[in-house]
Design a protein around this motif. Structure first.
Motif: not given
Ligand SMILES: Cc1cc2nc3c(=O)[nH]c(=O)nc-3n(C[C@H](O)[C@H](O)[C@H](O)COP(=O)(O)O)c2cc1C
Length: 195
Positions: A143-145, A182, A12, A8-10, A131
């Motif tokens: 994950l976006q807000h 990471k 975009y 699981r990674r972010t 995720w």
């Molecule tokens: C509670 C929470 C809120 C987050 N909010 C955002 C966000 O609003 N925008 C975003 O791009 N990533 C968001 N992230 C993702 C983190 O930035 C990301 O998980 C972190 O940098 C580690 O990278 P990885 O997901 O590749 O392991 C969020 C993660 C968590 C757990």
């Protein structure tokens, strides 16, 4: 199991090159949320799964709302990001049902202060489960807000019950870029073990 978590990674950079039907994706998302834990098995997490045009519509709402609050230079960077999210297959809107929280507070007054917090924790677990499930199916997501600026238009557009509080949005699709390496803080700053 750890290998599943590490996948699981972010992501975009999303695309539409997936070997899944929309029904199969919807089923994966539902199952991941269904099997997530919640206090007293209260199941306060809700999801609206937006596919195709509906997902595009969501990101148009985000663009419209950001245009009303951001200065031009900030807006440009945000719009670039949003174009990446909109290029995917869909977006999951995660909600927590406040009626469930209120009912629990009434039923268990001793824990009243905990339930709003536990609801947020349950929501986070549901988001993490989805995720991780998507990642292990080869589907990229982040994950976006953009709540609360989009809340009113989302409720109106998809007729969302008023007790559902929008907490997060997860755009997903094919992985169109490699993941950056990471970094991790030193273990000694995070963990302690005593015997
Ligand atoms: C509670 C929470 C809120 C987050 N909010 C955002 C966000 O609003 N925008 C975003 O791009 N990533 C968001 N992230 C993702 C983190 O930035 C990301 O998980 C972190 O940098 C580690 O990278 P990885 O997901 O590749 O392991 C969020 C993660 C968590 C757990």
């Amino acid at each position: 199991m750890l290998e599943l978590l590490k996948k699981r990674r972010t992501q975009y950079a999303l695309g539409r090159n997936l070997n899944f039907t929309e029904d199969a994706l919807e089923a994966l998302i539902r199952e991941a949320i269904r099997h997530s834990p919640s206090p007293f098995n209260s199941q306060s997490s809700r999801a609206v799964i937006l596919l195709g045009d509906a997902s595009q519509r969501f990101w148009s709402i985000v663009r419209e709302e950001l245009r009303t609050i951001l200065a031009a230079d900030m807006l440009e960077a945000s719009l670039d990001k949003i174009n990446g999210f909109a290029a995917g297959v869909g977006t999951i809107l995660f909600f927590e049902d406040q009626q469930t929280v209120h009912d629990l507070q009434k039923q268990w007054p001793l824990y009243a202060d905990h339930f709003p917090v536990w609801s947020e924790q349950s929501g986070g677990m549901a988001q993490y489960a989805v995720w991780t499930t998507l990642a292990n199916a080869g589907v990229g997501a982040s994950l976006q807000h953009y709540n609360p600026i989009v809340d009113a238009k989302v409720s109106e557009t998809w007729d969302v019950p008023s007790s559902w509080k929008l907490r997060a949005q997860m755009p997903f699709g094919s992985n169109e870029a490699a993941f950056p390496e990471k970094t991790f803080m030193p273990d000694e700053m995070r963990f302690r073990t005593h015997r």
